[in-house]
Design a protein around this motif. Sequence first.
Motif, PDB file in Angstrom:
ATOM      1  N   ARG A 105     -17.778  13.113   6.257  1.00 25.64           N
ATOM      2  CA  ARG A 105     -16.517  12.417   6.023  1.00 25.64           C
ATOM      3  C   ARG A 105     -15.966  12.692   4.631  1.00 25.64           C
ATOM      4  NH1 ARG A 105     -14.518   8.445   8.833  1.00 25.64           N
ATOM      5  NH2 ARG A 105     -15.490   7.985  10.829  1.00 25.64           N
ATOM      6  N   ASN A 123     -13.958  10.777   1.861  1.00 21.32           N
ATOM      7  CA  ASN A 123     -13.639   9.392   1.498  1.00 21.32           C
ATOM      8  C   ASN A 123     -12.958   9.331   0.136  1.00 21.32           C
ATOM      9  OD1 ASN A 123     -14.909   8.480   3.809  1.00 21.32           O
ATOM     10  ND2 ASN A 123     -16.846   8.062   2.799  1.00 21.32           N
ATOM     11  N   TRP A 124     -12.064   8.408  -0.016  1.00 25.90           N
ATOM     12  CA  TRP A 124     -11.451   8.205  -1.325  1.00 25.90           C
ATOM     13  C   TRP A 124     -12.539   7.963  -2.374  1.00 25.90           C
ATOM     14  CZ3 TRP A 124      -7.086   3.986  -0.345  1.00 25.90           C
ATOM     15  CH2 TRP A 124      -6.012   4.587   0.319  1.00 25.90           C
ATOM     16  N   GLU A 129     -22.758  11.049   7.096  1.00 23.19           N
ATOM     17  CA  GLU A 129     -23.223   9.783   7.662  1.00 23.19           C
ATOM     18  C   GLU A 129     -23.951  10.091   8.946  1.00 23.19           C
ATOM     19  OE1 GLU A 129     -19.973   7.127   8.455  1.00 23.19           O
ATOM     20  OE2 GLU A 129     -19.662   6.747   6.333  1.00 23.19           O
ATOM     21  N   CYS A 132     -12.751  -1.586 -11.443  1.00 17.97           N
ATOM     22  CA  CYS A 132     -12.580  -1.515  -9.995  1.00 17.97           C
ATOM     23  C   CYS A 132     -11.674  -0.323  -9.681  1.00 17.97           C
ATOM     24  CB  CYS A 132     -11.991  -2.814  -9.432  1.00 17.97           C
ATOM     25  SG  CYS A 132     -10.233  -3.083  -9.735  1.00 17.97           S
ATOM     26  N   GLY A 133     -11.472  -0.060  -8.411  1.00 20.53           N
ATOM     27  CA  GLY A 133     -10.670   1.104  -8.060  1.00 20.53           C
ATOM     28  C   GLY A 133      -9.301   0.744  -7.516  1.00 20.53           C
ATOM     29  N   SER A 134      -8.870  -0.491  -7.775  1.00 23.02           N
ATOM     30  CA  SER A 134      -7.610  -0.962  -7.216  1.00 23.02           C
ATOM     31  C   SER A 134      -6.431  -0.060  -7.623  1.00 23.02           C
ATOM     32  CB  SER A 134      -7.398  -2.409  -7.673  1.00 23.02           C
ATOM     33  OG  SER A 134      -6.095  -2.821  -7.460  1.00 23.02           O
ATOM     34  N   GLN A 136      -8.111   6.848   3.753  1.00 23.65           N
ATOM     35  CA  GLN A 136      -9.232   6.406   2.914  1.00 23.65           C
ATOM     36  C   GLN A 136     -10.574   6.960   3.406  1.00 23.65           C
ATOM     37  OE1 GLN A 136      -7.904   2.434   3.491  1.00 23.65           O
ATOM     38  NE2 GLN A 136      -9.681   1.821   4.664  1.00 23.65           N
ATOM     39  N   THR A 137     -10.653   7.239   4.693  1.00 24.44           N
ATOM     40  CA  THR A 137     -11.838   7.917   5.209  1.00 24.44           C
ATOM     41  C   THR A 137     -11.413   8.758   6.397  1.00 24.44           C
ATOM     42  OG1 THR A 137     -14.049   7.648   6.155  1.00 24.44           O
ATOM     43  CG2 THR A 137     -12.501   5.874   6.618  1.00 24.44           C
ATOM     44  N   GLN A 146     -19.204  12.845   2.154  1.00 21.38           N
ATOM     45  CA  GLN A 146     -20.454  12.155   2.487  1.00 21.38           C
ATOM     46  C   GLN A 146     -20.876  12.489   3.907  1.00 21.38           C
ATOM     47  OE1 GLN A 146     -22.256   9.207   1.196  1.00 21.38           O
ATOM     48  NE2 GLN A 146     -21.404   9.438  -0.868  1.00 21.38           N
ATOM     49  N   PHE A 183     -14.846   4.350 -11.297  1.00 16.93           N
ATOM     50  CA  PHE A 183     -16.223   3.976 -10.993  1.00 16.93           C
ATOM     51  C   PHE A 183     -17.213   4.738 -11.871  1.00 16.93           C
ATOM     52  CE2 PHE A 183     -14.719   3.406  -6.314  1.00 16.93           C
ATOM     53  CZ  PHE A 183     -14.210   2.149  -6.620  1.00 16.93           C
ATOM     54  N   ASP A 206     -14.527  12.100  -2.147  1.00 13.75           N
ATOM     55  CA  ASP A 206     -15.952  12.370  -2.146  1.00 13.75           C
ATOM     56  C   ASP A 206     -16.286  12.829  -0.723  1.00 13.75           C
ATOM     57  OD1 ASP A 206     -18.623  12.291  -2.937  1.00 13.75           O
ATOM     58  OD2 ASP A 206     -18.874  10.205  -2.315  1.00 13.75           O
ATOM     59  N   ARG A 211       0.846  -1.192   0.000  1.00 16.04           N
ATOM     60  CA  ARG A 211       0.000   0.000   0.000  1.00 16.04           C
ATOM     61  C   ARG A 211       0.876   1.235   0.000  1.00 16.04           C
ATOM     62  NH1 ARG A 211      -5.191  -1.401   3.734  1.00 16.04           N
ATOM     63  NH2 ARG A 211      -5.503   0.820   3.535  1.00 16.04           N
ATOM     64  N   TYR A 241      -6.654   3.429  -5.908  1.00 16.50           N
ATOM     65  CA  TYR A 241      -6.519   3.444  -4.459  1.00 16.50           C
ATOM     66  C   TYR A 241      -5.117   3.043  -3.998  1.00 16.50           C
ATOM     67  CZ  TYR A 241     -11.550   4.222  -3.890  1.00 16.50           C
ATOM     68  OH  TYR A 241     -12.806   4.756  -3.904  1.00 16.50           O
ATOM     69  N   LEU A 242      -4.410   2.293  -4.816  1.00 16.70           N
ATOM     70  CA  LEU A 242      -3.039   1.936  -4.453  1.00 16.70           C
ATOM     71  C   LEU A 242      -2.056   2.995  -4.925  1.00 16.70           C
ATOM     72  CD1 LEU A 242      -3.096  -1.861  -5.326  1.00 16.70           C
ATOM     73  CD2 LEU A 242      -3.230  -0.842  -3.070  1.00 16.70           C
TER      74      LEU A 242
END
Lengths: 276, 337
Positions: free
Chosen positions: B261, B263-264, B252, B234-236, B63-64, B250, B269, B248, B54, B239-240
């Motif tokens: 929050r 978030n990545w 909650e 996918c977001g691999s 990531q969040t 959001q 996507f 983004d 990572r 995100y790596l």
Amino acid sequence: MSIEQQYRTRAKELLSSGEVKMVIGYSKGSTPDRRRPAFISTPEDVETLVLDGACIANLSGYLVTEGLLSDEKRVAVFLRPEGIRAINILAAEFQLNAAQVEILGFNTEGNEPTALSGSKVDDFAELIGTLKGIIPDTAGEELYKKLEAMSPQERFDFWQSEFSKCIKCYACRQACPMCYCRRCIVDNNQPQWVNTSSHTLGNFEWNIVRAFHLSGRCVECGNCDRACPVNIPLRLINRKMAGEVLEAFDHFAGSSQTQEPVMASFKKDDTETFIL
Amino acid sequence: MTKILYTDKLDNCVERWRSAGLSVIGPVRNANITAYRPVGSAADLELSQILPDRSIKELFFPQTEPMMRYSIKKDAINTEECLPPVGPRIIFGARPCDASGLAIDDPLFGWDYKDEYWFNRRNETVIVSIACTKSDEFCMCTSLKLSPDSTKGSDVLLRPLESGKGWQVEELTDRGREAFKAIAELLTEGAEAAAPTAVVAEKFDADACSEWLRNPENFESRFWKEISVRCIGCGSCTYLCPTCHCFDIQDEGDTFTGIRRKNWDSCSFALFTMHTSGHNPRSTQSARWRQRIMHKFNYFPGKFSANSCSGCGRCTRQCPVDMGITETLQEISKLSQ
């Protein structure tokens, strides 16, 4: 003639005769031990197809790519037995018309591919019958047994540690032939049913939602496990659920294209009142 | 003569830094994956891997992370800003590609608005990189005008000794010099030779690629569809990636209390560009892959004068369908000839 050459010849015939518009198979990857999905539309290109022990990805998911089969034309696809089972499920769930799928079936015993005879999904019914209850790929079996022997708390701790690595890249979902929803529940944001955050709770939510949605549907091809960039042993969750469904309902996912989905079917005369 | 840090002194270093109030972070192997994590002693460090699985970015851009808490009562709305927990940190054993990735993203996070979440962490972190003596077929730093011993983004660069028993120390910034003052007496003056750095072959011509990407005619090239046909969306890769930085926001919670929050998010996507109307300007996976490449090698350098890629190769290394930046730019290099 090697099996690879035989299959190339067959692919070439299928394309030349116009029986199929495309062959989905494997070609060389960026390193000697990698294979990658290949989409062949002209007979000349079949020579790039590779078939060997490294061809393990389940390619069936590509068949439900939006628009691919909507012209009613046929597509040929290289599939191992789990992939063939996936075609049965996709047909049973009305995601594709199995008559449009020409199967180039093979298996990989050890490092050598072997041919499977048949070309339509129903041709493999007998073979699938013999596989019932057999774990297709026993990778991780030692860990699986260890998990089974754990107390619920230990098991919870194990999965908490594993899920804490999740980054919600959704590679598991995207690689899965059963995750064909045009819009996944986690992508529904009006309202946002499931939080997008990748914190402990969010990661549990995601992985458990997926495990339940795959119960009785997963063919254990291992695509999710191999796709996971943070090495969560996802196949073990699905193996557990497949075992539970087999035991409780005698249901082996993907046995035939008329098999009723175990978690999404009911009978009007079911003796259990809570069903309706 | 250069300063040398011997491996057997590393444990003392970690102790000194910790007692000087620094959190020590480094590559740690846990649950089958290596990531930059806090360490208690030198024994926790996994320094033999080519690079951690990572990237380093999550230490600066998690990531969040919470931005704000809110609560709504009958006659009042309360909001409470959440800023990242700060405190001095030292990252020991970063790879030069990861450190460079942070430097690449600095102008982005400080351009029109200075992102506190990023800079509060950046300003309190010392980065000690170790030059690479090993590489694999996915490494591509040299194609991005970087190298296995790039100093970009690092406060200190360590060069492994030929004997394998330590590192030559090259202090690069005041922040690095300050952190190494705390361990000054654990360093030795010596003339031991450094091991040769890894040989990473140049795989593509990034300048030629950028030029091809800038040509508006190539935006609708068939190439995009061909190169991305197997992409599963996918977001691999994003995100790596040590430089991908999209997020983004959001909320909650429920109607009355909750948390906002950061978030990545990933351009891979479909939802990334989905409009409220249902229209999606990037409706195909090929358009999304084109965006990723355009952003990294055309739009980003156009604005910040550097490619948004440090050549770590994680995108290709982990791609479930064997795609990645290397092959795409190799093909563009061919097209641009």
